[in-house]
Design a protein around this motif. Structure first.
Motif, PDB file in Angstrom:
ATOM      1  N   GLU A 174      -2.599   5.199   1.851  1.00 42.31           N
ATOM      2  CA  GLU A 174      -3.535   4.075   1.928  1.00 42.31           C
ATOM      3  C   GLU A 174      -3.370   3.298   3.227  1.00 42.31           C
ATOM      4  O   GLU A 174      -4.341   2.793   3.794  1.00 42.31           O
ATOM      5  N   CYS A 215     -16.267   7.487  -3.693  1.00 40.37           N
ATOM      6  CA  CYS A 215     -15.005   7.291  -2.967  1.00 40.37           C
ATOM      7  C   CYS A 215     -15.274   7.346  -1.471  1.00 40.37           C
ATOM      8  O   CYS A 215     -16.006   8.219  -0.989  1.00 40.37           O
ATOM      9  N   GLU A 242      -4.587   6.780  -3.093  1.00 42.60           N
ATOM     10  CA  GLU A 242      -4.291   6.834  -4.515  1.00 42.60           C
ATOM     11  C   GLU A 242      -5.267   5.979  -5.322  1.00 42.60           C
ATOM     12  O   GLU A 242      -5.753   6.401  -6.380  1.00 42.60           O
ATOM     13  N   THR A 243      -5.539   4.748  -4.850  1.00 38.46           N
ATOM     14  CA  THR A 243      -6.375   3.829  -5.621  1.00 38.46           C
ATOM     15  C   THR A 243      -7.826   4.299  -5.647  1.00 38.46           C
ATOM     16  O   THR A 243      -8.450   4.375  -6.718  1.00 38.46           O
ATOM     17  N   ARG A 300       0.848  -1.193   0.000  1.00 39.41           N
ATOM     18  CA  ARG A 300       0.000   0.000   0.000  1.00 39.41           C
ATOM     19  C   ARG A 300       0.883   1.243   0.000  1.00 39.41           C
ATOM     20  O   ARG A 300       2.061   1.182   0.360  1.00 39.41           O
ATOM     21  N   CYS A 359      -8.768   7.178  -7.979  1.00 38.03           N
ATOM     22  CA  CYS A 359      -8.879   6.888  -9.423  1.00 38.03           C
ATOM     23  C   CYS A 359     -10.339   6.851  -9.865  1.00 38.03           C
ATOM     24  O   CYS A 359     -10.656   7.083 -11.026  1.00 38.03           O
TER      25      CYS A 359
END
Ligand SMILES: [Zn+2]
Length: 426
Positions: A31, A381, A386-387, A27, A390
């Protein structure tokens, strides 16, 4: 007082974005961090990925921060670090002067060249740098050109050149990357530019004088005796002349403040003519007083429409290859964030660039960002990182557009005309 319906608070977490780190089980530090407060802001707002300059292009702190604080893309590309640092250190520059950003470093002579042994001479305190700088004042470099060194944050300093016929169109002596550790000769970008050739020669003369003089400085004599790293040389980069910067926030008549402990951001804020608040407890390191910064920002909201808070800690941890420290900093930040009265504020959280904790340097990955505003749109979200970002409703957004989106959520764009197109994303 104003047409604005909400005030805004933008957190610029320096070097926020990162890459997956093996020691954090694949991670990123953001995260891996426990961040319930930021997750709640994201849940009632939108996430996205912010590109400071252009997708994939790593930028310096001053460029990424300038774009978030109102400088347009065209101007931000040509910002030089020297005059920004000079403004931060309170160096009074006049038209025709040149300022160059410097590091005190540990160097070693190898033939007719100098090799960098340590870019920061270990870590130097500001008092030590001030003492070293005192020995490098009003150095006569010929042709009426004089050079003086002024201390900045930690190991950093500014070389201030005065005299006739100067030009900042010169290269750096700092090789920057680990590819070459040789200090470079400073040259004119254009060998036909007589002023730049003369300025480059003056800087080279200055660097030679500094390398000859610094080993005898009492600080270095003492360090040598103690077996420590000497600050026996100077490396420099980012030469620039005095800057006058256009700014979207002035254009829109929005009063803004910047809270920071970092000399570069202090300088940028002054050049942008925002109110700058700093304090001795703001260290520009991971140990900075986050709670005091947030309280200062809350107070500043009484007198300003938009307040920026810059926190250097995450980037410092990445440069030190310390992803766990970055994660812990983000957790401390999240706890401090509970003091913010979020219900009536437009809140943006982003960074000036991403920094890779595996490599210890800035990288061109986009920055996970969130925007939360009363009555504003939401997306799916939930966990800030970061993930997750997206998938966010902000999509892939430029730094200028992130600022403009905040201003729109604040209700500040009544005077924004099509003629302001230099601030539209390109
Ligand atoms: Zn930065």
């Amino acid at each position: 007082m104003t047409l604005h319906s909400h005030k805004g608070l933008m957190f610029i977490l320096d070097g926020l974005g990162d890459r997956p780190v093996p020691e954090l089980r694949g991670r990123t530090p953001l995260e891996a961090a426990r961040t319930p407060c930021m997750d709640a802001l994201l849940t009632r707002g939108m996430g996205g990925l912010m590109d400071p300059l252009s997708p994939g292009v790593p930028v310096d702190t001053h460029t990424g921060t300038a774009l978030l604080t109102g400088v347009c893309l065209k101007d931000a590309r040509f910002l030089r670090r020297g005059p920004i640092e000079a403004a931060g250190a309170g160096v009074a520059m006049r038209n025709g002067d040149v300022a160059v950003r410097c590091n005190f470093a540990t160097v070693e002579k190898g033939g007719d060249q100098f090799l960098i042994k340590n870019r920061r001479a270990g870590r130097l305190g500001e008092r030590e740098v001030a003492e070293l700088a005192m020995s490098l004042q009003q150095i006569d470099l010929g042709d009426g050109i004089y050079g003086s060194v002024h201390p900045a944050t930690q190991h950093r300093a500014i070389l201030h050149l005065t005299g006739p016929g100067l030009s900042a169109d010169i290269t750096d002596s700092d090789p920057m990357s680990g590819v070459s550790l040789r200090i470079q000769k400073v040259r004119a970008h254009d060998p036909h530019n007589i002023r730049a050739v003369a300025t480059a020669e003056a800087v080279n003369r200055f660097l030679g004088i500094a390398c000859a003089r610094l080993p005898d400085h009492p600080f270095n004599v003492a360090r040598r005796k103690a077996g420590g790293l000497e600050a026996n040389g100077i490396i420099c980069r980012g030469a620039g002349e005095i800057l006058v910067l256009d700014n979207l926030l002035h254009h829109l008549n929005i009063k803004a403040a910047i809270i920071t402990g970092d000399c570069t951001i202090v300088g940028l804020g002054r050049l942008l003519r925002h109110t700058v608040h700093t304090s001795s407890g703001f260290t520009a390191l991971a140990d900075t007083d986050i709670k005091a910064k947030i309280q200062m920002a809350i107070d500043a909201l009484d007198r300003h429409e938009l307040v920026f808070i810059h926190l250097k800690g995450p980037d410092i941890c990445s440069h030190d290859l310390n992803p766990r420290g970055k994660m812990e900093f983000l957790e401390r930040f999240d706890q401090a964030l509970t003091a913010v009265p979020a219900d009536d504020l437009v809140i943006g959280i982003t960074g000036d660039h991403s920094s890779d904790s595996n490599q210890g340097d800035h990288c061109g990955d986009p920055v996970p960002s969130l925007l939360s505003s009363p009555g504003g749109r939401r997306d799916l979200c939930r966990e800030y990182g970061e993930t997750a970002c997206c998938q966010g409703g902000l999509g892939r957004i430029s730094a200028n557009s992130f600022l403009i989106s905040m201003l729109d959520a604040m209700g500040c764009l009544h005077n924004y005309q099509a003629g302001d197109s230099k601030y539209y994303p390109i």
